[in-house]
Motif scaffolding. Structure first.
Motif, PDB file in Angstrom:
ATOM      1  N   PRO A 143       0.836  -1.310   0.228  1.00  0.00           N
ATOM      2  CA  PRO A 143       0.028  -0.093  -0.124  1.00  0.00           C
ATOM      3  C   PRO A 143       1.068   1.244   0.121  1.00  0.00           C
ATOM      4  CG  PRO A 143      -0.897  -1.783   1.482  1.00  0.00           C
ATOM      5  CD  PRO A 143       0.330  -2.171   1.119  1.00  0.00           C
ATOM      6  N   GLN A 144       2.107   1.071   0.698  1.00  0.00           N
ATOM      7  CA  GLN A 144       2.845   2.501   0.674  1.00  0.00           C
ATOM      8  C   GLN A 144       3.327   2.919  -0.394  1.00  0.00           C
ATOM      9  OE1 GLN A 144       3.210   4.600   3.532  1.00  0.00           O
ATOM     10  NE2 GLN A 144       4.231   5.936   2.241  1.00  0.00           N
ATOM     11  N   ALA A 145       3.896   1.780  -1.281  1.00  0.00           N
ATOM     12  CA  ALA A 145       4.385   2.093  -2.571  1.00  0.00           C
ATOM     13  C   ALA A 145       3.334   2.497  -3.558  1.00  0.00           C
ATOM     14  CB  ALA A 145       4.879   0.698  -3.009  1.00  0.00           C
ATOM     15  N   PHE A 146       1.892   2.038  -3.526  1.00  0.00           N
ATOM     16  CA  PHE A 146       1.100   2.637  -4.280  1.00  0.00           C
ATOM     17  C   PHE A 146       0.662   3.990  -4.090  1.00  0.00           C
ATOM     18  CE2 PHE A 146      -3.426   4.017  -4.260  1.00  0.00           C
ATOM     19  CZ  PHE A 146      -3.713   4.298  -5.500  1.00  0.00           C
ATOM     20  N   TYR A 147       0.702   4.454  -2.961  1.00  0.00           N
ATOM     21  CA  TYR A 147       0.538   5.848  -2.309  1.00  0.00           C
ATOM     22  C   TYR A 147       1.713   6.692  -2.886  1.00  0.00           C
ATOM     23  CZ  TYR A 147      -0.430  10.064   0.537  1.00  0.00           C
ATOM     24  OH  TYR A 147      -0.440  11.287   0.902  1.00  0.00           O
ATOM     25  N   GLU A 148       2.840   6.211  -2.941  1.00  0.00           N
ATOM     26  CA  GLU A 148       3.908   6.952  -3.400  1.00  0.00           C
ATOM     27  C   GLU A 148       3.837   7.000  -4.671  1.00  0.00           C
ATOM     28  OE1 GLU A 148       7.463   4.896  -2.180  1.00  0.00           O
ATOM     29  OE2 GLU A 148       7.078   5.152   0.002  1.00  0.00           O
ATOM     30  N   GLN A 149       3.299   6.177  -5.469  1.00  0.00           N
ATOM     31  CA  GLN A 149       3.101   6.069  -7.059  1.00  0.00           C
ATOM     32  C   GLN A 149       1.647   7.064  -7.221  1.00  0.00           C
ATOM     33  OE1 GLN A 149       2.524   2.285  -8.823  1.00  0.00           O
ATOM     34  NE2 GLN A 149       2.257   3.340 -10.809  1.00  0.00           N
ATOM     35  N   ALA A 150       0.893   7.248  -6.618  1.00  0.00           N
ATOM     36  CA  ALA A 150      -0.113   8.011  -6.794  1.00  0.00           C
ATOM     37  C   ALA A 150       0.135   9.518  -6.689  1.00  0.00           C
ATOM     38  CB  ALA A 150      -1.249   7.762  -5.730  1.00  0.00           C
ATOM     39  N   LEU A 151       1.100   9.608  -5.672  1.00  0.00           N
ATOM     40  CA  LEU A 151       1.573  11.199  -5.745  1.00  0.00           C
ATOM     41  C   LEU A 151       2.500  11.542  -6.689  1.00  0.00           C
ATOM     42  CD1 LEU A 151       2.678  10.977  -1.784  1.00  0.00           C
ATOM     43  CD2 LEU A 151       0.716  12.452  -2.920  1.00  0.00           C
ATOM     44  N   ALA A 152       3.395  10.462  -7.200  1.00  0.00           N
ATOM     45  CA  ALA A 152       4.302  10.605  -8.297  1.00  0.00           C
ATOM     46  C   ALA A 152       3.618  10.615  -9.700  1.00  0.00           C
ATOM     47  CB  ALA A 152       5.192   9.322  -8.603  1.00  0.00           C
ATOM     48  N   GLY A 153       2.272  10.337  -9.601  1.00  0.00           N
ATOM     49  CA  GLY A 153       1.051  10.446 -11.011  1.00  0.00           C
ATOM     50  C   GLY A 153       0.543  11.482 -11.121  1.00  0.00           C
ATOM     51  N   ARG A 154       0.284  12.403 -10.097  1.00  0.00           N
ATOM     52  CA  ARG A 154      -0.245  13.436  -9.991  1.00  0.00           C
ATOM     53  C   ARG A 154      -0.148  14.323 -11.304  1.00  0.00           C
ATOM     54  NH1 ARG A 154      -0.524  16.651  -4.486  1.00  0.00           N
ATOM     55  NH2 ARG A 154      -1.561  14.731  -4.012  1.00  0.00           N
ATOM     56  N   PRO A 155      -1.272  14.729 -11.923  1.00  0.00           N
ATOM     57  CA  PRO A 155      -1.246  15.328 -13.191  1.00  0.00           C
ATOM     58  C   PRO A 155      -0.639  16.693 -12.760  1.00  0.00           C
ATOM     59  CG  PRO A 155      -3.372  14.181 -12.905  1.00  0.00           C
ATOM     60  CD  PRO A 155      -2.621  14.044 -11.667  1.00  0.00           C
ATOM     61  N   ASP A 156       0.272  17.266 -13.802  1.00  0.00           N
ATOM     62  CA  ASP A 156       0.803  18.759 -13.773  1.00  0.00           C
ATOM     63  C   ASP A 156      -0.415  19.517 -14.328  1.00  0.00           C
ATOM     64  OD1 ASP A 156       2.016  20.923 -14.701  1.00  0.00           O
ATOM     65  OD2 ASP A 156       3.663  20.012 -14.901  1.00  0.00           O
ATOM     66  N   PRO A 157      -0.771  20.332 -13.449  1.00  0.00           N
ATOM     67  CA  PRO A 157      -1.813  21.539 -14.021  1.00  0.00           C
ATOM     68  C   PRO A 157      -1.470  22.221 -15.396  1.00  0.00           C
ATOM     69  CG  PRO A 157      -1.186  21.918 -11.504  1.00  0.00           C
ATOM     70  CD  PRO A 157      -0.213  20.751 -12.289  1.00  0.00           C
ATOM     71  N   ALA A 158      -0.247  22.317 -15.756  1.00  0.00           N
ATOM     72  CA  ALA A 158       0.073  22.843 -16.845  1.00  0.00           C
ATOM     73  C   ALA A 158      -0.315  21.952 -18.140  1.00  0.00           C
ATOM     74  CB  ALA A 158       1.729  23.400 -17.090  1.00  0.00           C
ATOM     75  N   THR A 159      -0.060  20.571 -17.847  1.00  0.00           N
ATOM     76  CA  THR A 159      -0.208  19.708 -19.033  1.00  0.00           C
ATOM     77  C   THR A 159      -1.253  18.816 -18.975  1.00  0.00           C
ATOM     78  OG1 THR A 159       1.120  18.151 -18.052  1.00  0.00           O
ATOM     79  CG2 THR A 159       2.143  19.629 -19.433  1.00  0.00           C
ATOM     80  N   GLY A 160      -2.004  18.573 -17.767  1.00  0.00           N
ATOM     81  CA  GLY A 160      -2.835  17.788 -17.293  1.00  0.00           C
ATOM     82  C   GLY A 160      -2.332  16.217 -17.433  1.00  0.00           C
ATOM     83  N   LYS A 161      -0.933  15.798 -17.471  1.00  0.00           N
ATOM     84  CA  LYS A 161      -0.419  14.598 -17.579  1.00  0.00           C
ATOM     85  C   LYS A 161       0.512  14.422 -16.514  1.00  0.00           C
ATOM     86  CE  LYS A 161      -0.996  14.286 -22.443  1.00  0.00           C
ATOM     87  NZ  LYS A 161      -0.403  14.173 -23.661  1.00  0.00           N
ATOM     88  N   PRO A 162       0.793  13.288 -16.021  1.00  0.00           N
ATOM     89  CA  PRO A 162       1.877  13.228 -14.888  1.00  0.00           C
ATOM     90  C   PRO A 162       3.191  13.580 -15.685  1.00  0.00           C
ATOM     91  CG  PRO A 162       0.661  10.973 -15.247  1.00  0.00           C
ATOM     92  CD  PRO A 162       0.088  11.955 -16.269  1.00  0.00           C
ATOM     93  N   ASP A 163       4.067  13.959 -14.609  1.00  0.00           N
ATOM     94  CA  ASP A 163       5.221  14.411 -14.836  1.00  0.00           C
ATOM     95  C   ASP A 163       6.370  13.209 -15.281  1.00  0.00           C
ATOM     96  OD1 ASP A 163       7.993  15.332 -14.991  1.00  0.00           O
ATOM     97  OD2 ASP A 163       7.995  16.596 -13.143  1.00  0.00           O
ATOM     98  N   PRO A 164       6.633  13.016 -16.322  1.00  0.00           N
ATOM     99  CA  PRO A 164       7.766  11.855 -16.676  1.00  0.00           C
ATOM    100  C   PRO A 164       8.725  11.456 -15.900  1.00  0.00           C
ATOM    101  CG  PRO A 164       6.809  13.047 -18.904  1.00  0.00           C
ATOM    102  CD  PRO A 164       6.559  13.832 -17.676  1.00  0.00           C
ATOM    103  N   ALA A 165       9.500  12.836 -15.456  1.00  0.00           N
ATOM    104  CA  ALA A 165      10.699  12.635 -14.608  1.00  0.00           C
ATOM    105  C   ALA A 165      10.356  11.959 -13.364  1.00  0.00           C
ATOM    106  CB  ALA A 165      11.355  13.853 -14.394  1.00  0.00           C
ATOM    107  N   ARG A 166       9.063  12.578 -12.679  1.00  0.00           N
ATOM    108  CA  ARG A 166       8.722  12.172 -11.481  1.00  0.00           C
ATOM    109  C   ARG A 166       8.472  10.610 -11.315  1.00  0.00           C
ATOM    110  NH1 ARG A 166       3.974  15.627  -9.241  1.00  0.00           N
ATOM    111  NH2 ARG A 166       5.748  17.317  -9.386  1.00  0.00           N
ATOM    112  N   LEU A 167       7.782  10.165 -12.400  1.00  0.00           N
ATOM    113  CA  LEU A 167       7.484   8.869 -12.569  1.00  0.00           C
ATOM    114  C   LEU A 167       8.458   7.944 -12.767  1.00  0.00           C
ATOM    115  CD1 LEU A 167       4.195   9.022 -14.647  1.00  0.00           C
ATOM    116  CD2 LEU A 167       4.392   8.127 -12.527  1.00  0.00           C
ATOM    117  N   ALA A 168       9.379   8.510 -13.620  1.00  0.00           N
ATOM    118  CA  ALA A 168      10.956   7.743 -13.622  1.00  0.00           C
ATOM    119  C   ALA A 168      11.648   7.556 -12.564  1.00  0.00           C
ATOM    120  CB  ALA A 168      11.829   8.499 -14.668  1.00  0.00           C
ATOM    121  N   ALA A 169      11.473   8.562 -11.634  1.00  0.00           N
ATOM    122  CA  ALA A 169      12.320   8.492 -10.363  1.00  0.00           C
ATOM    123  C   ALA A 169      11.528   7.577  -9.393  1.00  0.00           C
ATOM    124  CB  ALA A 169      12.282   9.799  -9.669  1.00  0.00           C
TER     125      ALA A 169
END
Length: 353
Positions: A143-169
């Motif tokens: 569950p903790q890993a999922f929560y971290e992934q949910a935070l990493a996958g939060r859409p960027d307000p400017a693009t409406g999509k997740p930040d690829p660099a944050r997801l890569a990390a």
């Protein structure tokens, strides 16, 4: 249709986005974690923030359709479980097909994953509820890993999509996601709910008459075989395809139960079992009708996968307990919202228990 897998940045964004939408189906956090670290409410808040608030809809798998039919057991699983559903009997089913994500208006081709949720009503009043997805493994183990992934996958307000660099990390810090990522890179949205294989992914135990426990995973294998990519430029083809198929006759799946061997990971949904494991076909799921989700009987069902009849038990996979806890939180939110929506009528006979 544009190739969304082109380019490194787009590939990272797609994999992260689809992983986030998928794990939302499973990666809910149970109340057994320290409240200051993680709670069901906190995680559902995160999913809601990521997907947007759509009152009256599920916080994940918001876009879907109700279906109904029955499951016909063939007796093959009775040696391993006392559950009456495995007898040579017909058990009524209320189900739901959906796509991942919290947006009920998302295009059907936005992710290559489809889901199947079922509630089987056994003759003695027991129920078997199960939620399955058309993917082979879960991205993360905890569950903790999922929560971290949910935070990493939060859409960027400017693009409406997740930040690829944050997801890569995130993925660099979670090598257990490699199997899911490899599948996601080549997965494509199908044109039909009816041609998908749906896997439990989490493990459970079948309990026999002597008390013996057998670790298993199960899958619904489609009997329809005309799988094809989704049509380009059509955002709402899945419901229409199912309606056309049902007009020609019921749609069927075979329930295949796969048994773990010694040493197989029972409590880790991110790890697959070898393909040569023993399996049996336990019966046939038949879907013969569909209804809109806003008025159909699936609307008020909480498809909590820990609601099980005698003869089936959950494993210690932490994602099962977390799913149960946050499904309940999401259910309370959407039903409270439905009660205040104009023109909404509550169907008391179908409320989840």
């Amino acid at each position: 249709m544009r190739n969304v897998f082109s380019g490194p940045a787009a590939r990272w964004a797609l994999i992260g986005g689809l992983a986030l939408a998928t794990v939302a189906a499973f990666g809910y956090v149970g109340g057994w974690l320290a409240p200051r670290r993680l709670t069901p409410q906190r995680l559902v808040d995160t999913l809601q923030n990521n997907g947007g608030l759509h009152p009256g809809y599920r916080r994940n798998h918001a876009k879907g359709v109700c279906v109904a039919g029955w499951f016909e057991g063939n007796g093959a699983a009775r040696a391993y479980s006392t559950a009456a559903v495995f007898d040579r009997v017909r058990t009524p089913v209320i189900g739901r097909f959906a796509i991942p994500g919290g947006n009920p208006y998302a295009p059907d081709g936005s992710v290559p994953i489809r889901s199947m949720a079922l509630r089987l009503n056994l003759p003695d009043g027991e129920q078997w509820r199960t939620g399955m997805n058309a993917m082979p493994v879960f991205p993360v183990s905890t569950p903790q890993a999922f929560y971290e992934q949910a935070l990493a996958g939060r859409p960027d307000p400017a693009t409406g999509k997740p930040d690829p660099a944050r997801l890569a990390a995130f993925f660099a810090a979670h090598p257990e996601a490699a199997a899911f990522r490899a599948w996601a890179k080549q997965a494509k949205p199908s044109a039909s709910y009816a041609t998908e294989r749906y896997d439990s992914i989490n493990a459970f135990y079948l309990v026999d008459a002597q008390g013996g426990r057998h670790a298993v995973r199960w899958a619904m294998l489609p009997q329809a075989s005309d799988a094809r990519p989704g049509p380009a430029g059509d955002p709402d083809y899945l419901d229409r395809d199912l309606q056309q198929r049902l007009a020609q006759g019921p749609q069927r799946w075979t329930l295949r139960i796969t048994f773990a061997a010694p040493g197989d990971p029972i409590d880790d949904a991110a790890r697959a079992w070898p393909a040569d494991r023993k399996s049996i076909d336990a019966g046939t799921l038949v879907i013969d009708r569909m209804q809109p989700q806003d008025s159909g009987p699936c609307r008020d069902v909480n498809y909590d996968p820990t609601v099980l009849p005698a003869g089936i038990e959950p494993s210690a996979d932490p994602l099962l307990a977390t799913r149960s806890a946050a499904y309940a939180d999401s259910y309370l939110r959407r039903t409270a919202e439905e009660a205040h929506l104009p023109g909404t009528a509550r169907a008391a006979t179908e409320t989840a228990r």
